[in-house]
Design an enzyme around this catalytic site. Structure first.
Site, PDB file in Angstrom:
ATOM      1  N   GLY A 119      51.889  44.622  40.783  1.00 45.60           N
ATOM      2  CA  GLY A 119      53.124  44.959  41.480  1.00 45.60           C
ATOM      3  C   GLY A 119      54.145  43.861  41.264  1.00 45.60           C
ATOM      4  O   GLY A 119      54.977  43.574  42.119  1.00 45.60           O
ATOM      5  N   ASP A 133      52.822  45.970  36.332  1.00 45.16           N
ATOM      6  CA  ASP A 133      53.548  46.940  37.153  1.00 45.16           C
ATOM      7  C   ASP A 133      53.772  48.188  36.315  1.00 45.16           C
ATOM      8  O   ASP A 133      53.626  48.156  35.094  1.00 45.16           O
ATOM      9  CB  ASP A 133      54.883  46.374  37.637  1.00 45.16           C
ATOM     10  CG  ASP A 133      55.271  46.934  38.998  1.00 45.16           C
ATOM     11  OD1 ASP A 133      55.018  48.132  39.241  1.00 45.16           O
ATOM     12  OD2 ASP A 133      55.803  46.176  39.823  1.00 45.16           O
ATOM     13  N   HIS A 158      48.007  42.466  61.304  1.00 46.97           N
ATOM     14  CA  HIS A 158      49.299  42.203  60.664  1.00 46.97           C
ATOM     15  C   HIS A 158      50.263  43.361  60.888  1.00 46.97           C
ATOM     16  O   HIS A 158      50.893  43.864  59.966  1.00 46.97           O
ATOM     17  CB  HIS A 158      49.092  41.971  59.161  1.00 46.97           C
ATOM     18  CG  HIS A 158      50.337  41.582  58.420  1.00 46.97           C
ATOM     19  ND1 HIS A 158      51.082  40.464  58.753  1.00 46.97           N
ATOM     20  CD2 HIS A 158      50.967  42.156  57.362  1.00 46.97           C
ATOM     21  CE1 HIS A 158      52.113  40.374  57.930  1.00 46.97           C
ATOM     22  NE2 HIS A 158      52.079  41.398  57.085  1.00 46.97           N
TER      23      HIS A 158
END
Length: 341
Positions: A35, A61, A205
């Site tokens: 990514g 990516d 998170h």
């Protein structure tokens, strides 16, 4: 776009770009960023290029990674950078021989969205990358940045289990930004130095699962001032999403936090002792309540997770926050596990 979409031993700049021009010999590693063309991936890759424990940086990516690699490859540090696209087995090549794999791939949050709203798109992305990583570099340490981390880390685990290579010590959910925000935001309230404030952040998170333990950082606040600070730490990402007005989320601060976590893992892999971070890992702390993953202080070692530390002594207010967090965590973890089951 496929891309957008980690305490006590931490010295911000040195931790991310330690002695870039040092002649001191030390072991270096191959790091893969999946990514790398996105809002987090690009600055994260640049920061990793500055880390002298990285000998090879592999960027992947669905579009843009070769360009990012060409750009940061001009930075005058010794690591080699190669960008890969999906064609010609690019993902396999990026992962081959990787010691550390960092995954910021996925879609970003937009105004009004929570991290959990990203599940529908990001779950399948993380699952597929986990399958590929497990098959190609089963001994690597995996750092999952992609939100919702409370669900994507369990997804990653289940995918690795499918491949038959899951090792709990090797898998991390990157929650470092919560610790970064906790020290920064607290310093703004107390007029202290952010780099000297070490606030453990436990739980998960996402929103209410983020539990800053101010008491363990020696911070004494009560009432509205305390409540406002806790809320800002828990929902600090919303500030950025709103300020960017639909143009993205907390990409730069997340890249900084991701680079810090990666640096800590690399330092431990190189043999440094006493490296600690708060991170979301497979944990025994609340397994008796059906919660298999939990973020807490973790000492890192050559094999990844070395020691998972208990939450420790907390006050009644923090206990109430933790109770809420555990309930939310269980649902998010189950959601991730069931996605691959």
């Amino acid at each position: 776009m496929f891309a957008k979409v980690a305490f006590k031993n931490f010295t911000p700049l040195k931790s991310i770009a330690p002695r870039s021009f040092s002649t001191t010999s030390s072991r270096a590693f191959k790091v893969a960023v999946l990514g790398a063309g996105g809002g987090i991936g690009q600055p994260l890759s640049m920061l990793l290029k500055l880390n002298d424990k990285v000998s090879e940086l592999a960027l992947f990516d669905i579009r843009g990674a070769p360009g990012v690699a060409a750009d940061i490859g001009h930075i005058n540090t010794t690591s080699n950078v190669v960008g890969y696209a999906p064609d010609d087995k690019g993902l396999e090549k990026a992962l081959n021989g990787a010691d550390v794999v960092i995954i910021p791939a996925g879609v970003p949050r937009k105004p009004g969205m929570t991290r959990d709203d990203l599940f529908a798109t990001n779950a399948s992305i993380v699952r597929d990358l986990a399958f590929a990583a497990g098959e190609t570099c089963p001994e690597a340490k995996y750092l999952v940045v992609t939100n919702p981390v409370n669900s994507t880390v369990p997804i990653f685990k289940k995918a690795l289990e499918r491949v038959g290579v899951h090792q709990p010590k090797h898998l991390f959910g990157v929650t470092t930004l919560d610790s970064v925000r906790a020290s920064r935001f607290t310093s703004q309230v107390t007029n202290g130095k952010a780099e000297l404030l070490h606030i453990p952040v436990v739980g998960g998170h996402s929103g209410a699962t983020i539990v800053p333990l101010l008491s363990q950082g020696g911070v004494e606040l009560t009432g509205e001032k305390r409540d406002a600070l806790i809320h800002r730490i828990q929902f600090g990402g919303d500030e950025v999403v709103k300020a960017k007005a639909g143009a993205g989320s907390a990409t730069l601060s997340m890249a900084y936090a991701g680079a810090r976590m990666a640096s800590s893992v690399l330092r431990a892999l190189a043999g440094e002792s006493g490296v600690e971070e708060c991170t979301f890992v497979e944990s025994p702390l609340y397994k008796d309540q059906g919660i298999d993953f939990f973020a807490s202080r973790v000492t890192l070692g050559k094999d990844g997770v070395d020691t998972i530390h208990p939450v420790g002594k907390i006050n009644d207010y923090e206990e109430s926050l933790l109770k809420v967090a555990l309930g939310e965590l269980k649902k998010s973890i189950t959601k991730g596990e069931q996605f691959v089951a």
